[in-house]
Design a protein around this motif. Structure first.
Motif, mmCIF file in Angstrom:
data_model
loop_
_atom_site.group_PDB
_atom_site.id
_atom_site.type_symbol
_atom_site.label_atom_id
_atom_site.label_comp_id
_atom_site.label_asym_id
_atom_site.label_seq_id
_atom_site.Cartn_x
_atom_site.Cartn_y
_atom_site.Cartn_z
ATOM 1 N N TYR A 48 41.494 45.333 78.784
ATOM 2 C CA TYR A 48 41.524 44.122 79.608
ATOM 3 C C TYR A 48 41.135 44.436 81.053
ATOM 4 C CZ TYR A 48 43.974 41.864 75.732
ATOM 5 O OH TYR A 48 44.305 41.344 74.503
ATOM 6 N N THR A 49 41.652 45.547 81.573
ATOM 7 C CA THR A 49 41.310 45.924 82.944
ATOM 8 C C THR A 49 39.846 46.333 83.047
ATOM 9 O OG1 THR A 49 43.573 46.617 83.433
ATOM 10 C CG2 THR A 49 41.836 47.543 84.805
ATOM 11 N N SER A 82 44.878 30.569 83.543
ATOM 12 C CA SER A 82 45.516 31.880 83.387
ATOM 13 C C SER A 82 45.372 32.349 81.955
ATOM 14 C CB SER A 82 46.996 31.808 83.776
ATOM 15 O OG SER A 82 47.693 30.929 82.903
ATOM 16 N N GLY A 83 45.818 33.598 81.725
ATOM 17 C CA GLY A 83 45.785 34.159 80.381
ATOM 18 C C GLY A 83 44.463 34.834 80.066
ATOM 19 N N SER A 84 44.267 35.166 78.785
ATOM 20 C CA SER A 84 43.061 35.852 78.332
ATOM 21 C C SER A 84 42.723 35.374 76.931
ATOM 22 C CB SER A 84 43.278 37.370 78.322
ATOM 23 O OG SER A 84 44.317 37.708 77.416
ATOM 24 N N GLY A 85 41.577 35.855 76.420
ATOM 25 C CA GLY A 85 41.218 35.484 75.061
ATOM 26 C C GLY A 85 39.791 35.029 74.889
ATOM 27 N N SER A 86 39.123 34.626 75.977
ATOM 28 C CA SER A 86 37.740 34.173 75.883
ATOM 29 C C SER A 86 36.994 34.533 77.155
ATOM 30 C CB SER A 86 37.682 32.662 75.648
ATOM 31 O OG SER A 86 38.149 31.959 76.793
ATOM 32 N N ALA A 144 35.616 32.476 79.139
ATOM 33 C CA ALA A 144 35.994 31.534 80.195
ATOM 34 C C ALA A 144 37.209 32.031 80.973
ATOM 35 C CB ALA A 144 36.281 30.159 79.580
ATOM 36 N N HIS A 145 38.129 32.717 80.297
ATOM 37 C CA HIS A 145 39.305 33.254 80.986
ATOM 38 C C HIS A 145 38.932 34.330 82.009
ATOM 39 C CE1 HIS A 145 41.422 31.463 77.480
ATOM 40 N NE2 HIS A 145 42.439 31.373 78.313
ATOM 41 N N MET A 146 37.775 34.990 81.801
ATOM 42 C CA MET A 146 37.375 36.103 82.667
ATOM 43 C C MET A 146 36.729 35.652 83.969
ATOM 44 S SD MET A 146 35.674 39.211 80.544
ATOM 45 C CE MET A 146 34.969 39.732 82.110
ATOM 46 N N ILE A 147 36.181 34.437 83.983
ATOM 47 C CA ILE A 147 35.311 34.036 85.089
ATOM 48 C C ILE A 147 36.040 34.040 86.421
ATOM 49 C CG2 ILE A 147 33.924 32.160 86.029
ATOM 50 C CD1 ILE A 147 33.189 31.419 83.158
ATOM 51 N N MET A 148 37.140 33.319 86.518
ATOM 52 C CA MET A 148 37.839 33.231 87.809
ATOM 53 C C MET A 148 38.456 34.566 88.241
ATOM 54 S SD MET A 148 39.484 29.426 88.215
ATOM 55 C CE MET A 148 40.609 29.510 86.817
ATOM 56 N N PRO A 149 39.136 35.314 87.363
ATOM 57 C CA PRO A 149 39.652 36.619 87.804
ATOM 58 C C PRO A 149 38.553 37.573 88.265
ATOM 59 C CG PRO A 149 40.685 35.967 85.749
ATOM 60 C CD PRO A 149 39.579 34.991 85.996
ATOM 61 N N SER A 150 37.406 37.565 87.588
ATOM 62 C CA SER A 150 36.305 38.455 87.976
ATOM 63 C C SER A 150 35.762 38.091 89.347
ATOM 64 C CB SER A 150 35.179 38.392 86.938
ATOM 65 O OG SER A 150 35.619 38.867 85.683
#
Length: 308
Positions: free
Chosen positions: A96-97, A164-168, A170-176
């Protein structure tokens, strides 16, 4: 070349040993985790038995020697809280990281370097001034604030992305973006400064006098000669990404090593914390070693002089 590499490798090994030593002694100063691992009704005998199980009843020198021996065998121990090998816990969170770091580096490189190039080439134009304002704004915004702001706008108000959360993907876009925004601004400013410095040199003026176009000049000379400061800042920025991941993963509930670090510190799970810190130190030192090698490839004078 071999002497240069051996020098850098020796420095890297000394740095790793220093980090291992600091991690061990600093964690012992945070307190005894035994009291957190026994029930409230535990007797003094139960507490002492737990300390013996964890090896905390031994002299500090013995604990340190055992710790170094375990590290040499890549044995990070067993989690005090979860009773699971630390290496398994880290392995479950590391992907994940890595995903988040890859996304942040993509944002930093793919946006930051072209923006820096545009700022240097269009330095007298209005567009460059507007871009510089955006860059300065991105560099001034704290990571946690940009993350919260994106959650409110794109996750809550507009509903375009999961907050928030993970799994797709789309979940990566804002944290990245939140993690890579500061690095993007840094790359843009460093690339701009390096290119402007190169553009002021005599060989550029001579090339222009011979009729060499800007595009060819940038591709053949300016980009390559501006790489050293960019490589230098890359080693630092990757380290910053590891540190920033703690904040970003907490804000976005991203189940990576950053979130695991916070949880382990709160529960005083020494062995998990030291495993994460040592992994981060190993990555940072390895990246700096790679940067030194890249220096010598880009500019052979560094290798011949034995310095970076």
């Amino acid at each position: 070349m071999s002497v240069f590499l051996l020098q850098r490798l020796g420095q890297a090994l000394v740095a790793i040993f220093g980090v291992m030593t600091l991690v061990f002694f600093i964690q012992r100063l945070t307190g005894d985790p035994t009291y957190l691992l026994v029930p409230e009704t535990a007797t003094q005998a139960d507490i002492e038995a737990m300390r013996r199980t964890l090896g905390l009843d031994q002299p500090l020198v013995v604990q340190y020697a055992n710790y170094l021996w375990d590290m040499l065998r890549f044995d990070f121990g067993t989690s005090y809280v979860q009773n699971v090998p630390v290496i398994d816990i880290i392995a479950s969170r590391l992907p994940y990281t890595l995903q988040l770091a890859a996304g942040a580096l993509f944002v930093a490189f793919v946006i930051g370097l072209p923006v820096g190039l545009a700022l240097a080439l269009w330095r007298e134009k209005t567009a460059a001034k507007l871009l510089m304002g955006v860059v300065l704004g991105a560099q001034s915004m704290p990571t946690f604030w940009s993350g919260i702001l994106m959650i409110m706008v794109f996750g809550v108000w507009l509903g375009w992305l999961p907050p928030s959360g993970s799994g797709s993907f789309a979940h990566m876009i804002m944290p990245s973006i939140a993690l890579g925004l500061l690095s993007m601004a840094t790359y843009a400013r460093i690339a701009r400064s390096a290119l402007l410095d190169e553009m002021s040199k005599d060989y550029v003026r001579s090339a222009r006098a011979r009729g060499v176009g800007t595009g060819r000049l940038v591709r053949k000379h300016l980009i390559r000669n501006s790489l050293i400061p960019v490589i230098s800042i890359s080693a630092l920025e990757i380290s910053q990404l590891l540190a920033g991941a703690v904040i970003v993963e907490t804000v976005f509930a991203w189940p990576g090593l950053g979130q695991l670090t916070v949880q382990s510190v709160q529960s005083r799970d020494f062995v998990v914390v030291q495993g994460i810190v040592l992994l981060g130190a190993l990555v940072t030192i390895s990246v700096n070693l790679l940067a030194d090698i890249l220096y010598s490839v880009v500019d052979p004078r560094i290798r011949k002089g034995g310095r970076a």
